[in-house]
Design a protein around this motif. Structure first.
Motif, mmCIF file in Angstrom:
data_model
loop_
_atom_site.group_PDB
_atom_site.id
_atom_site.type_symbol
_atom_site.label_atom_id
_atom_site.label_comp_id
_atom_site.label_asym_id
_atom_site.label_seq_id
_atom_site.Cartn_x
_atom_site.Cartn_y
_atom_site.Cartn_z
ATOM 1 N N ASP A 11 0.853 -1.184 0.000
ATOM 2 C CA ASP A 11 0.000 0.000 0.000
ATOM 3 C C ASP A 11 0.896 1.244 0.000
ATOM 4 O O ASP A 11 2.130 1.146 0.098
ATOM 5 C CB ASP A 11 -0.979 -0.004 1.178
ATOM 6 N N GLN A 256 -17.552 3.087 -0.655
ATOM 7 C CA GLN A 256 -16.642 2.101 -1.251
ATOM 8 C C GLN A 256 -15.202 2.329 -0.796
ATOM 9 O O GLN A 256 -14.474 1.368 -0.505
ATOM 10 C CB GLN A 256 -16.741 2.178 -2.776
ATOM 11 N N VAL A 257 -14.791 3.596 -0.716
ATOM 12 C CA VAL A 257 -13.439 3.913 -0.226
ATOM 13 C C VAL A 257 -13.295 3.457 1.221
ATOM 14 O O VAL A 257 -12.283 2.847 1.606
ATOM 15 C CB VAL A 257 -13.165 5.431 -0.340
ATOM 16 N N LEU A 259 -14.981 1.096 2.822
ATOM 17 C CA LEU A 259 -15.020 -0.357 2.942
ATOM 18 C C LEU A 259 -13.675 -1.002 2.626
ATOM 19 O O LEU A 259 -13.345 -2.068 3.161
ATOM 20 C CB LEU A 259 -16.105 -0.942 2.025
ATOM 21 N N ARG A 260 -12.892 -0.367 1.760
ATOM 22 C CA ARG A 260 -11.559 -0.908 1.433
ATOM 23 C C ARG A 260 -10.610 -0.834 2.622
ATOM 24 O O ARG A 260 -9.594 -1.521 2.655
ATOM 25 C CB ARG A 260 -10.970 -0.166 0.230
ATOM 26 N N GLU A 261 -10.937 0.026 3.600
ATOM 27 C CA GLU A 261 -10.049 0.240 4.739
ATOM 28 C C GLU A 261 -10.514 -0.483 6.002
ATOM 29 O O GLU A 261 -9.868 -0.387 7.038
ATOM 30 C CB GLU A 261 -9.972 1.753 5.042
ATOM 31 N N SER A 263 -11.945 -4.002 8.019
ATOM 32 C CA SER A 263 -11.961 -5.469 7.968
ATOM 33 C C SER A 263 -13.395 -5.988 8.070
ATOM 34 O O SER A 263 -14.265 -5.339 8.656
ATOM 35 C CB SER A 263 -11.127 -6.058 9.111
ATOM 36 N N THR A 264 -13.631 -7.167 7.510
ATOM 37 C CA THR A 264 -14.966 -7.773 7.544
ATOM 38 C C THR A 264 -15.409 -8.044 8.973
ATOM 39 O O THR A 264 -16.567 -7.795 9.339
ATOM 40 C CB THR A 264 -14.976 -9.088 6.739
ATOM 41 N N MET A 286 -21.069 -3.125 -2.234
ATOM 42 C CA MET A 286 -20.155 -4.269 -2.280
ATOM 43 C C MET A 286 -20.506 -5.107 -3.504
ATOM 44 O O MET A 286 -21.586 -4.966 -4.073
ATOM 45 C CB MET A 286 -20.301 -5.118 -1.003
ATOM 46 N N SER A 287 -19.594 -5.958 -3.878
ATOM 47 C CA SER A 287 -19.926 -6.897 -4.949
ATOM 48 C C SER A 287 -21.032 -7.821 -4.457
ATOM 49 O O SER A 287 -21.234 -7.988 -3.241
ATOM 50 C CB SER A 287 -18.693 -7.727 -5.327
ATOM 51 N N GLU A 328 -10.137 11.969 0.964
ATOM 52 C CA GLU A 328 -10.646 10.831 0.209
ATOM 53 C C GLU A 328 -12.169 10.758 0.226
ATOM 54 O O GLU A 328 -12.801 10.305 -0.730
ATOM 55 C CB GLU A 328 -10.067 9.525 0.767
#
Length: 339
Positions: A11, A256-257, A259-261, A263-264, A286-287, A328
Motif C-alpha cells: 500500500d 466504497q473507499v 469499505l476498502r479500509e 476489515s470484515t 459491495m460486490s 478521500e
C-alpha cells in the motif's frame, strides 16, 4: 510484509516507509518534517513491519516514485504534528532522537505546534496547573482525536469545564496567542518563537469534533453535564456530532473507499447495531458475492455486547475521519460539513 518482488502488493504507506529508509536519515528527516504527525505515525508503524525487503522490491518502489513525480512540477507537502513514539519504536530510541530533534526543533515549529508532537499524557501534565482558559485554548488547538485523548487524563469536573470553555471560544487575539505560544516555546524548547497569526479557534463545532473521539461512556457523562449547564448548547453539539448512522449520508464512492479500509470482522460487529437502511447501503456498495457473505456473517453472528458494537463503530468512524482528513471522502453531520 509481502515477499513479492514488485511494488503492486504494497500500500502507499508501506511504499513511503521503504522509500524513506532508502533515502537515509538526513534526507528522510527533511521529508518527514513536512508531514503531519498522523502521516509520520502511520509511516513509522509501517517501518516496524518491514523485514527482509528484497532489493527488487526496493527498486520497484523507487521506480514507481520516479514515475509519479516525473510529470509534476513540484510535490506539495504540508502539515505539521505527531511522531515521537512511532519513530522510537521504528528506529530505536537513540537513532530516532537525532531525527526527532531535527524535525521538532526546526525553526518552523512553534510552542503550540510542539505540543501536537507530544503524547497525550505529557500534554495533560504540561497544562494541568495552567488556568482553565489556557487549558481550553490548548485543547481547541489540538487535533480532535488527540484532544479527546488528553481529556481522559482529567477528572470529570475539569473535563466538563474545559469543554464548556472550548464551546465558548471563537477567536483569540493575536497578542494573547503570541504570549501563549511564547510561554510554551520557552517551557518546551528553551527558546523564543516567531510571529503568530490569529485564526478561528474552538467553538461548538470544535467541541463536537472532540466529543466524536471520546469514549462512549465518558461521552454520555459529559453530555449530561453540558445539558444540565446549558441545554441549548448540548443540543447544538449533538446536532454537529458525526455518529455511525451518519455514514448513511456518505455518497456511494465514499462508502466504497471506506469499505476498502475496514476489515470484515470489524464491519460485522459494527453493523449488528446499525439500522436496516445503513446495512442496505453497505450491501449496495459491495460486490454481489461479498454482500451475500456479509449477510450470512451477520445472520450467523450471535449476540454481541453493546460495548463491543460501540467499540467497532468508533474504530470505523476513526478510519472515516482519517480518510476525510486525507480528502478521500467527505463527512457531514447535522447538516454541516465537519471536515
Amino acid at each position: 510484509m509481502s515477499d513479492e518482488a514488485g511494488s503492486g502488493a504494497l500500500d502507499d504507506i508501506e511504499k513511503a516507509a521503504i522509500l524513506l529508509i532508502s533515502l537515509g536519515e538526513a534526507d528522510a528527516a527533511e521529508v518527514l518534517k513536512h508531514l503531519g504527525p498522523k502521516e509520520v505515525q502511520r509511516i513509522g508503524y509501517a517501518m516496524t513491519r518491514l523485514n527482509n525487503v528484497p532489493q527488487s522490491q526496493v527498486e520497484a518502489v523507487v521506480s514507481d516514485f520516479m514515475h509519479v513525480v516525473s510529470d509534476q512540477t513540484g510535490i506539495g507537502i504540508n502539515n505539521d504534528r505527531y511522531i515521537r513514539a512511532m519513530l522510537n519504536q521504528a528506529l530505536g530510541e537513540e537513532k530516532a532522537k537525532t531525527l526527532i530533534d531535527r524535525i521538532l526543533m526546526s525553526t518552523n515549529t512553534s510552542g503550540l505546534d510542539t505540543l501536537r508532537w507530544m503524547e497525550a499524557r505529557q500534554i495533560a501534565e504540561t497544562i494541568r496547573f495552567e488556568h482553565p482558559q489556557i487549558q481550553a485554548v490548548v485543547i481547541a488547538y489540538l487535533d480532535p482525536d488527540q484532544a479527546a485523548h488528553v481529556l481522559t487524563y482529567f477528572d470529570d469536573r475539569v473535563r466538563l469545564d474545559i469543554l464548556m470553555r472550548v464551546s465558548a471560544l471563537d477567536q483569540i487575539q493575536p497578542q494573547a496567542m503570541q504570549e501563549l505560544n511564547d510561554m510554551f516555546e520557552a517551557q518546551l524548547t528553551g527558546r523564543g518563537s516567531g510571529s503568530s497569526q490569529t485564526s478561528p479557534l474552538g467553538g461548538v463545532k470544535a467541541t463536537a469534533s472532540i466529543m466524536n473521539f471520546i469514549d462512549s461512556t465518558v461521552e454520555a457523562e459529559v453530555m449530561d453535564g453540558i445539558r444540565e449547564a446549558d441545554e441549548s448548547l448540548a443540543a447544538q453539539i449533538a446536532d454537529l456530532m458525526f455518529v455511525f448512522d451518519n455514514l448513511q449520508d456518505l455518497d456511494d464512492k465514499g462508502v466504497q473507499v471506506l469499505l476498502r479500509e475496514v476489515s470484515t470482522d470489524q464491519l460485522v460487529v459494527a453493523l449488528k447495531g446499525a439500522d436496516t437502511a445503513l446495512q442496505e447501503k453497505i450491501f449496495k456498495n459491495m460486490s454481489k458475492r461479498a454482500a451475500e457473505l456479509l449477510r450470512d456473517d451477520l445472520e450467523a453472528k450471535g449476540p454481541v455486547r453493546v460495548s463491543e458494537v460501540e467499540a467497532a463503530q468508533k474504530e470505523i468512524l476513526t478510519v472515516a475521519r482519517r480518510l476525510a482528513d486525507e480528502g478521500e471522502i467527505m463527512l457531514a453531520g447535522g447538516g454541516e460539513q465537519l471536515i
